[in-house]
Design a protein around this motif. Structure first.
Motif, PDB file in Angstrom:
ATOM      1  N   CYS A 294      -5.305 -18.852   0.857  1.00 17.27           N
ATOM      2  CA  CYS A 294      -5.708 -17.558   0.299  1.00 17.27           C
ATOM      3  C   CYS A 294      -4.547 -16.563   0.227  1.00 17.27           C
ATOM      4  O   CYS A 294      -4.637 -15.550  -0.453  1.00 17.27           O
ATOM      5  CB  CYS A 294      -6.813 -16.931   1.141  1.00 17.27           C
TER       6      CYS A 294
ATOM      7  N   ASN B  50      -1.060 -15.023  -0.669  1.00 21.98           N
ATOM      8  CA  ASN B  50       0.061 -15.130  -1.607  1.00 21.98           C
ATOM      9  C   ASN B  50       1.182 -14.250  -1.066  1.00 21.98           C
ATOM     10  O   ASN B  50       1.042 -13.586  -0.044  1.00 21.98           O
ATOM     11  CB  ASN B  50      -0.355 -14.781  -3.019  1.00 21.98           C
ATOM     12  N   ASN B  51       2.270 -14.132  -1.781  1.00 22.09           N
ATOM     13  CA  ASN B  51       3.434 -13.405  -1.281  1.00 22.09           C
ATOM     14  C   ASN B  51       3.145 -11.915  -1.125  1.00 22.09           C
ATOM     15  O   ASN B  51       3.564 -11.301  -0.144  1.00 22.09           O
ATOM     16  CB  ASN B  51       4.618 -13.582  -2.229  1.00 22.09           C
ATOM     17  N   GLU B  52       2.443 -11.334  -2.075  1.00 22.54           N
ATOM     18  CA  GLU B  52       2.171  -9.900  -2.018  1.00 22.54           C
ATOM     19  C   GLU B  52       1.274  -9.578  -0.848  1.00 22.54           C
ATOM     20  O   GLU B  52       1.515  -8.630  -0.081  1.00 22.54           O
ATOM     21  CB  GLU B  52       1.521  -9.439  -3.330  1.00 22.54           C
TER      22      GLU B  52
ATOM     23  N   HIS C  12       0.901 -11.297   1.780  1.00 25.47           N
ATOM     24  CA  HIS C  12       1.676 -11.602   2.979  1.00 25.47           C
ATOM     25  C   HIS C  12       2.566 -10.413   3.350  1.00 25.47           C
ATOM     26  O   HIS C  12       2.650 -10.031   4.518  1.00 25.47           O
ATOM     27  CB  HIS C  12       2.503 -12.876   2.734  1.00 25.47           C
TER      28      HIS C  12
END
Length: 185
Positions: free
Chosen positions: A159, A161-163, A165
């Motif tokens: 679930c 993603n980088n953003e 995170h």
């Protein structure tokens, strides 16, 4: 036929009186020779035989006296031995009675010590069981926690993603910063 008694009476040739010679008839001369030898033996051997018989009689009497003395000694020893036997029997009876009470006392002590040992073993067993249960419960907790963490990480990784995170990391940093300020104030 001649009569047998006649032949015994006239056993041979008798030399005439006044002459000297040897009679060669064995049956006639043996009884004479034997009677002469026996007469000489009785006359000269009576003293020797009497001495031998007296010596033998004295030995027999000494042996009888010694036997009587030994018998009296044996009777005394028998009486002493019987007295010692009675004493030992009474002593054995006393030890037997004391021994039975001592055996009963030891038996009770042994039973009590066995019960105490069994109680200790039961306590050790229960402690070992409790310890083993705690160890198994801790292992189960660790496995459940590990599985839960793996599941949460799997869910977060799928679930996240980088953003998202970066926002989570920033929020946590700001939260730690606020805690730091509270602690230092």
């Amino acid at each position: 036929m001649k009569n047998i008694t006649d032949s015994f009476l006239c056993l041979g040739y008798w030399p005439s009186a006044g002459s000297f010679g040897f009679n060669t008839d064995i049956l006639a001369t043996n009884p004479i020779n034997l009677s002469v030898v026996l007469g000489v033996l009785v006359f000269f051997g009576k003293g020797v035989l009497s001495d031998l018989l007296d010596n033998r009689k004295q030995k027999i009497l000494r042996t009888i006296r010694n036997s009587e003395e030994l018998r009296e000694g044996a009777v005394e020893q028998l009486e002493k031995a019987q007295a010692r036997l009675r004493k030992v029997e009474t002593e054995a009876d006393r030890f037997r009675v004391n021994g039975y009470s001592e055996i009963e006392r030891e038996k009770l002590n042994l039973i009590n010590s066995i019960y105490t040992t069994l109680e200790q073993l039961e306590n050790y067993k229960n402690e070992a069981i409790h310890f083993e249960q705690q160890r198994v419960i801790n292992q189960v907790r660790q496995r459940v926690l590990q599985q839960a963490l793996q599941g949460a990480l799997g869910t977060l990784n799928s679930c996240l993603n980088n953003e998202l995170h970066l926002r989570t990391v920033s929020a946590n940093i700001s939260m730690f910063g606020a805690m730091k300020e509270k602690i230092t104030d």
